[in-house]
Every structure is written in C-alpha cells, then in structure tokens.
Design a protein around this motif. Structure first.
Motif, PDB file in Angstrom:
ATOM      1  N   PRO A  22     -35.482  53.670  69.874  1.00 13.45           N
ATOM      2  CA  PRO A  22     -36.756  54.270  69.436  1.00 13.45           C
ATOM      3  C   PRO A  22     -37.444  54.558  70.428  1.00 13.45           C
ATOM      4  N   LEU A  23     -37.480  53.521  71.523  1.00 16.69           N
ATOM      5  CA  LEU A  23     -38.493  53.527  72.462  1.00 16.69           C
ATOM      6  C   LEU A  23     -38.187  54.839  73.408  1.00 16.69           C
ATOM      7  N   VAL A  24     -37.033  54.961  73.817  1.00 17.76           N
ATOM      8  CA  VAL A  24     -36.558  56.068  74.433  1.00 17.76           C
ATOM      9  C   VAL A  24     -36.697  57.575  73.663  1.00 17.76           C
ATOM     10  N   ALA A  25     -36.494  57.495  72.461  1.00 13.72           N
ATOM     11  CA  ALA A  25     -36.939  58.767  71.647  1.00 13.72           C
ATOM     12  C   ALA A  25     -38.154  59.038  71.773  1.00 13.72           C
ATOM     13  N   SER A  26     -39.325  58.052  71.502  1.00 18.01           N
ATOM     14  CA  SER A  26     -40.549  58.442  71.644  1.00 18.01           C
ATOM     15  C   SER A  26     -41.064  58.729  72.807  1.00 18.01           C
ATOM     16  N   TRP A  27     -40.536  58.163  73.824  1.00 17.83           N
ATOM     17  CA  TRP A  27     -40.963  58.570  75.232  1.00 17.83           C
ATOM     18  C   TRP A  27     -40.358  59.998  75.431  1.00 17.83           C
ATOM     19  N   ALA A  28     -39.125  60.433  75.112  1.00 17.59           N
ATOM     20  CA  ALA A  28     -38.633  61.825  75.307  1.00 17.59           C
ATOM     21  C   ALA A  28     -39.465  62.840  74.457  1.00 17.59           C
ATOM     22  N   MET A  29     -39.677  62.409  73.423  1.00 21.17           N
ATOM     23  CA  MET A  29     -40.771  63.273  72.657  1.00 21.17           C
ATOM     24  C   MET A  29     -42.104  63.616  73.087  1.00 21.17           C
ATOM     25  N   HIS A  30     -42.383  62.692  73.520  1.00 20.72           N
ATOM     26  CA  HIS A  30     -43.694  62.822  74.301  1.00 20.72           C
ATOM     27  C   HIS A  30     -43.605  63.683  75.667  1.00 20.72           C
ATOM     28  N   GLN A  31     -42.618  63.524  76.380  1.00 19.50           N
ATOM     29  CA  GLN A  31     -42.382  64.215  77.364  1.00 19.50           C
ATOM     30  C   GLN A  31     -42.305  65.891  77.184  1.00 19.50           C
ATOM     31  N   LEU A  32     -41.510  65.934  76.065  1.00 15.17           N
ATOM     32  CA  LEU A  32     -41.194  67.226  75.490  1.00 15.17           C
ATOM     33  C   LEU A  32     -42.347  67.976  74.881  1.00 15.17           C
ATOM     34  N   ARG A  33     -43.590  67.252  74.762  1.00 18.31           N
ATOM     35  CA  ARG A  33     -44.649  67.783  74.145  1.00 18.31           C
ATOM     36  C   ARG A  33     -44.438  67.640  72.478  1.00 18.31           C
ATOM     37  N   VAL A  34     -43.494  67.062  71.988  1.00 13.00           N
ATOM     38  CA  VAL A  34     -43.429  67.243  70.366  1.00 13.00           C
ATOM     39  C   VAL A  34     -44.086  66.308  69.673  1.00 13.00           C
ATOM     40  N   ARG A  35     -44.474  65.056  70.725  1.00 13.50           N
ATOM     41  CA  ARG A  35     -45.442  64.074  70.013  1.00 13.50           C
ATOM     42  C   ARG A  35     -46.550  64.088  71.093  1.00 13.50           C
TER      43      ARG A  35
END
Length: 123
Positions: A22-35
């Motif tokens: 979940p931590l990596v997924a949250s970081w990746a979504m933030h980098q992709l501007r999804v979150r």
C-alpha cells in the motif's frame, strides 16, 4: 540448518511485502498525479472518534489513566492463566495446587504493593 530457517524467511518476506504494497502504491499514484495532494484544513484536523476537538490538542493529561489501565490489564491477564489450572486440577494434583497458590500469592503481593504505594487511589 537452512531448512529450519526457511519458514522464518518466508514469513519475513511476507511481513515486509504486505505493508510495503500500500505504501508503494500510494507513492506511485501520487507520482502519476492520480492522487493529488491538496492540503485542506479539514483533512489536516485531528480526528478523534468522530468528535471535533475542543481547545488545543497538545494538552497534558493525568498519567494515572495509563497506570490504572496497565494494572488492570496486568491482573486481568494473570487471572486468565488461572483458568487452565482450574480446569486441569484433577490431573496436576498437589504440584498444580501448590503452583497455583504460589501464583495467587504473587498476585496478592503485587496488589498489596500497589496498595502500599497508593497507586490505586485517585488523588
């Protein structure tokens, strides 16, 4: 020797992977501007049981709450250890009875110590 620790290694791998997903997924979504990160007063407010906080959140409160809770948990868990002794008293006979009485004696000593230290009084 390696076979003995293989199960431990597998559990260690799972213990590292599951929280990190979940931590990596949250970081990746933030980098992709999804979150996106949009600061907001409501988002950054302290949330406690659905009730809005009143006054400053960094207040000191009485440490006796922790002490009373810790003493309760300590004696409660120790009493749980008496249940198997009571169930198997026919099988353990005299040795089990003496061990149980020693255990209860240690509990009583702990209670007397807490009473003498006046830790159970609310001042």
């Amino acid at each position: 020797m390696l076979e003995q620790y293989s199960h431990l290694a597998i559990l260690l791998v799972f213990a590292v992977i599951f929280p990190s997903i979940p931590l990596v997924a949250s970081w990746a979504m933030h980098q992709l501007r999804v979150r996106p990160r949009i600061p907001n007063v409501v988002k950054e407010d302290t949330y406690e049981c659905g009730v809005e906080t009143e006054g400053p959140t960094w207040v000191q409160f009485n440490f006796r709450y922790y002490l009373i809770a810790l003493v309760f948990v300590l004696f409660d868990v120790e009493v749980v250890f008496l249940f198997p002794l009571a169930v198997a008293l026919d099988d353990v006979l005299t040795f089990g009875l003496v061990a149980g009485l020693i255990f209860i004696g240690v509990l009583a000593l702990g209670l007397v110590y807490e009473w003498k230290k006046r830790a159970l009084e609310w001042r």
